[in-house]
Write a protein that holds these residues in place. Structure first.
Motif, PDB file in Angstrom:
ATOM      1  N   LEU A   1      41.221  32.966  38.355  1.00 20.30           N
ATOM      2  CA  LEU A   1      42.362  34.104  38.624  1.00 20.30           C
ATOM      3  C   LEU A   1      43.644  33.366  38.705  1.00 20.30           C
ATOM      4  CD1 LEU A   1      40.727  36.514  40.805  1.00 20.30           C
ATOM      5  CD2 LEU A   1      40.930  36.793  38.473  1.00 20.30           C
ATOM      6  N   ARG A   2      44.686  34.296  38.144  1.00 25.73           N
ATOM      7  CA  ARG A   2      46.172  33.776  38.550  1.00 25.73           C
ATOM      8  C   ARG A   2      46.311  34.077  39.722  1.00 25.73           C
ATOM      9  NH1 ARG A   2      47.140  38.004  34.664  1.00 25.73           N
ATOM     10  NH2 ARG A   2      48.199  38.747  36.073  1.00 25.73           N
ATOM     11  N   ALA A   3      47.244  33.570  40.487  1.00 25.52           N
ATOM     12  CA  ALA A   3      47.537  33.552  41.843  1.00 25.52           C
ATOM     13  C   ALA A   3      47.786  35.067  42.013  1.00 25.52           C
ATOM     14  CB  ALA A   3      48.947  32.857  42.133  1.00 25.52           C
ATOM     15  N   ASP A   4      48.772  36.026  41.339  1.00 22.03           N
ATOM     16  CA  ASP A   4      48.964  37.244  41.707  1.00 22.03           C
ATOM     17  C   ASP A   4      47.529  38.443  41.593  1.00 22.03           C
ATOM     18  OD1 ASP A   4      49.002  37.092  38.875  1.00 22.03           O
ATOM     19  OD2 ASP A   4      50.122  38.505  38.511  1.00 22.03           O
ATOM     20  N   ALA A   5      46.689  37.653  40.576  1.00 17.29           N
ATOM     21  CA  ALA A   5      45.725  38.365  40.498  1.00 17.29           C
ATOM     22  C   ALA A   5      44.739  38.346  41.801  1.00 17.29           C
ATOM     23  CB  ALA A   5      44.804  38.284  39.254  1.00 17.29           C
ATOM     24  N   ARG A   6      44.600  37.108  41.912  1.00 18.07           N
ATOM     25  CA  ARG A   6      43.895  36.489  43.252  1.00 18.07           C
ATOM     26  C   ARG A   6      44.432  37.181  44.451  1.00 18.07           C
ATOM     27  NH1 ARG A   6      44.621  31.629  42.698  1.00 18.07           N
ATOM     28  NH2 ARG A   6      46.234  31.308  44.385  1.00 18.07           N
ATOM     29  N   ARG A   7      45.614  37.414  44.572  1.00 15.22           N
ATOM     30  CA  ARG A   7      46.148  38.049  45.771  1.00 15.22           C
ATOM     31  C   ARG A   7      45.823  39.662  45.582  1.00 15.22           C
ATOM     32  NH1 ARG A   7      50.607  34.651  44.855  1.00 15.22           N
ATOM     33  NH2 ARG A   7      51.578  36.217  43.415  1.00 15.22           N
ATOM     34  N   ASN A   8      45.937  40.297  44.551  1.00 14.72           N
ATOM     35  CA  ASN A   8      45.619  41.723  44.382  1.00 14.72           C
ATOM     36  C   ASN A   8      44.068  41.981  44.612  1.00 14.72           C
ATOM     37  OD1 ASN A   8      48.193  42.415  43.575  1.00 14.72           O
ATOM     38  ND2 ASN A   8      47.779  42.363  41.394  1.00 14.72           N
ATOM     39  N   ARG A   9      43.401  40.982  44.163  1.00 11.05           N
ATOM     40  CA  ARG A   9      41.790  41.195  44.539  1.00 11.05           C
ATOM     41  C   ARG A   9      41.639  41.032  45.932  1.00 11.05           C
ATOM     42  NH1 ARG A   9      36.682  38.756  45.436  1.00 11.05           N
ATOM     43  NH2 ARG A   9      35.123  39.454  43.833  1.00 11.05           N
ATOM     44  N   GLU A  10      42.090  40.157  46.698  1.00 12.62           N
ATOM     45  CA  GLU A  10      42.030  40.014  48.298  1.00 12.62           C
ATOM     46  C   GLU A  10      42.508  41.064  48.942  1.00 12.62           C
ATOM     47  OE1 GLU A  10      40.340  37.687  49.762  1.00 12.62           O
ATOM     48  OE2 GLU A  10      39.874  36.984  47.592  1.00 12.62           O
TER      49      GLU A  10
ATOM     50  N   GLU B   1      41.807  55.897  46.911  1.00 15.92           N
ATOM     51  CA  GLU B   1      42.395  55.633  48.236  1.00 15.92           C
ATOM     52  C   GLU B   1      42.421  54.011  48.554  1.00 15.92           C
ATOM     53  OE1 GLU B   1      40.980  58.254  51.260  1.00 15.92           O
ATOM     54  OE2 GLU B   1      40.855  59.991  49.892  1.00 15.92           O
ATOM     55  N   ILE B   2      41.275  53.535  48.169  1.00 15.72           N
ATOM     56  CA  ILE B   2      41.273  52.079  48.394  1.00 15.72           C
ATOM     57  C   ILE B   2      42.579  51.188  47.723  1.00 15.72           C
ATOM     58  CG2 ILE B   2      40.055  50.025  48.080  1.00 15.72           C
ATOM     59  CD1 ILE B   2      37.425  51.673  48.359  1.00 15.72           C
ATOM     60  N   ALA B   3      42.724  51.880  46.409  1.00 18.23           N
ATOM     61  CA  ALA B   3      43.896  51.108  45.611  1.00 18.23           C
ATOM     62  C   ALA B   3      45.037  51.512  46.497  1.00 18.23           C
ATOM     63  CB  ALA B   3      43.878  51.732  43.964  1.00 18.23           C
ATOM     64  N   ALA B   4      45.206  52.778  46.700  1.00 19.04           N
ATOM     65  CA  ALA B   4      46.687  52.922  47.460  1.00 19.04           C
ATOM     66  C   ALA B   4      46.851  52.235  48.827  1.00 19.04           C
ATOM     67  CB  ALA B   4      46.571  54.399  47.867  1.00 19.04           C
ATOM     68  N   ALA B   5      45.685  52.212  49.447  1.00 18.90           N
ATOM     69  CA  ALA B   5      45.741  51.538  50.685  1.00 18.90           C
ATOM     70  C   ALA B   5      46.082  49.856  50.636  1.00 18.90           C
ATOM     71  CB  ALA B   5      44.363  51.435  51.516  1.00 18.90           C
ATOM     72  N   ALA B   6      45.445  49.237  49.311  1.00 19.61           N
ATOM     73  CA  ALA B   6      45.798  48.065  48.845  1.00 19.61           C
ATOM     74  C   ALA B   6      47.268  47.657  48.250  1.00 19.61           C
ATOM     75  CB  ALA B   6      44.750  47.582  48.011  1.00 19.61           C
ATOM     76  N   GLY B   7      47.892  48.797  47.851  1.00 19.70           N
ATOM     77  CA  GLY B   7      49.054  48.696  47.251  1.00 19.70           C
ATOM     78  C   GLY B   7      49.153  48.369  45.912  1.00 19.70           C
ATOM     79  N   VAL B   8      48.067  48.706  45.155  1.00 18.88           N
ATOM     80  CA  VAL B   8      47.808  48.510  43.737  1.00 18.88           C
ATOM     81  C   VAL B   8      47.335  49.740  42.973  1.00 18.88           C
ATOM     82  CG1 VAL B   8      47.151  46.092  44.020  1.00 18.88           C
ATOM     83  CG2 VAL B   8      45.321  47.917  44.033  1.00 18.88           C
ATOM     84  N   GLY B   9      47.398  49.664  41.750  1.00 15.35           N
ATOM     85  CA  GLY B   9      46.897  50.860  41.027  1.00 15.35           C
ATOM     86  C   GLY B   9      45.320  50.911  40.786  1.00 15.35           C
ATOM     87  N   PRO B  10      44.717  51.983  40.688  1.00 13.31           N
ATOM     88  CA  PRO B  10      43.393  52.231  40.323  1.00 13.31           C
ATOM     89  C   PRO B  10      42.825  50.969  39.093  1.00 13.31           C
ATOM     90  CG  PRO B  10      44.365  54.450  40.420  1.00 13.31           C
ATOM     91  CD  PRO B  10      45.582  53.340  40.452  1.00 13.31           C
ATOM     92  N   GLY B  11      43.580  50.931  38.259  1.00 11.54           N
ATOM     93  CA  GLY B  11      43.171  49.999  37.182  1.00 11.54           C
ATOM     94  C   GLY B  11      43.126  48.647  37.740  1.00 11.54           C
ATOM     95  N   THR B  12      43.940  48.156  38.785  1.00  8.29           N
ATOM     96  CA  THR B  12      43.675  46.755  39.261  1.00  8.29           C
ATOM     97  C   THR B  12      42.513  46.758  39.938  1.00  8.29           C
ATOM     98  OG1 THR B  12      46.209  46.764  39.427  1.00  8.29           O
ATOM     99  CG2 THR B  12      44.677  45.217  40.934  1.00  8.29           C
TER     100      THR B  12
END
Length: 185
Positions: free
Chosen positions: A6-15, A36-47
């Motif tokens: 994974l790219r660094a940003d994708a790895r951070r988003n996954r974590e 709700e999990i996506a919102a709590a993680a600060g990412v969109g549902p697609g991520t």
């Protein structure tokens, strides 16, 4: 076929998604919506869906991580100078973890996909090493196996899961500890 790194940003988003999911599942159980999990993680549902195509896949990833953490802790405790106290502390940790994360008793049974089965096998091995050290120190009956102990814990955790008495877990764990001690004479 090997998985692509994974790219660094994708790895951070996954974590971030995994951390948010751990909190959400622990607080509200499986019923928490992925949005709700996506919102709590600060990412969109697609991520979330890019990393975990289903809610089940996300839930399993969180459960595998929990079991792997417990296995690592059991291995670390197995090196203790007081293996009986280390086993006792680990039993407390498992009970605390299971009450906070309702999926743990099912995970002990090896439920789920191949990754979960491997994590549970690793936990059994690490827990077994800790148990053997406590037996060698004379603090645990020789006829107790890891499977026995896990069955006892699963029963205890099921019994206290919905009980409103916060001290029930402590009393039942005391009974389990008493039953683990070698008989005198």
């Amino acid at each position: 076929m090997a998985e692509r790194a994974l790219r660094a940003d994708a790895r951070r988003n996954r974590e971030r998604v995994l951390a948010a999911a751990r909190r959400a599942f622990a607080e509200r159980g499986y019923a928490v919506p992925l949005d709700e999990i996506a919102a709590a993680a600060g990412v969109g549902p697609g991520t979330v869906y890019r990393h975990f195509p289903t809610k089940e896949a996300l839930f399993e990833a969180v459960s595998v991580a929990n079991v792997e953490d417990l296995a690592a802790e059991a291995r670390a405790r197995a090196g203790s100078d007081d293996p009986v106290a280390a086993l006792s502390g680990f039993l407390d940790r498992v009970a605390d973890q299971a009450l906070a994360k309702r999926d743990l008793p099912d995970a002990f049974a090896g439920a789920g996909a191949e990754a979960m089965a491997a994590a549970v096998a690793d936990l059994h091995s690490a827990f077994g090493a800790l148990l053997e050290r406590a037996k060698e120190a004379g603090g645990v009956r020789r006829d107790i196996s890891v499977s026995d102990l896990i069955a006892l814990l699963k029963g205890l955790l099921h019994a206290v899961g919905d009980d409103p008495d916060p001290n029930l877990r402590h009393r039942l764990l005391a009974v389990v500890r008493d039953g683990l001690r070698p008989s005198e004479g």
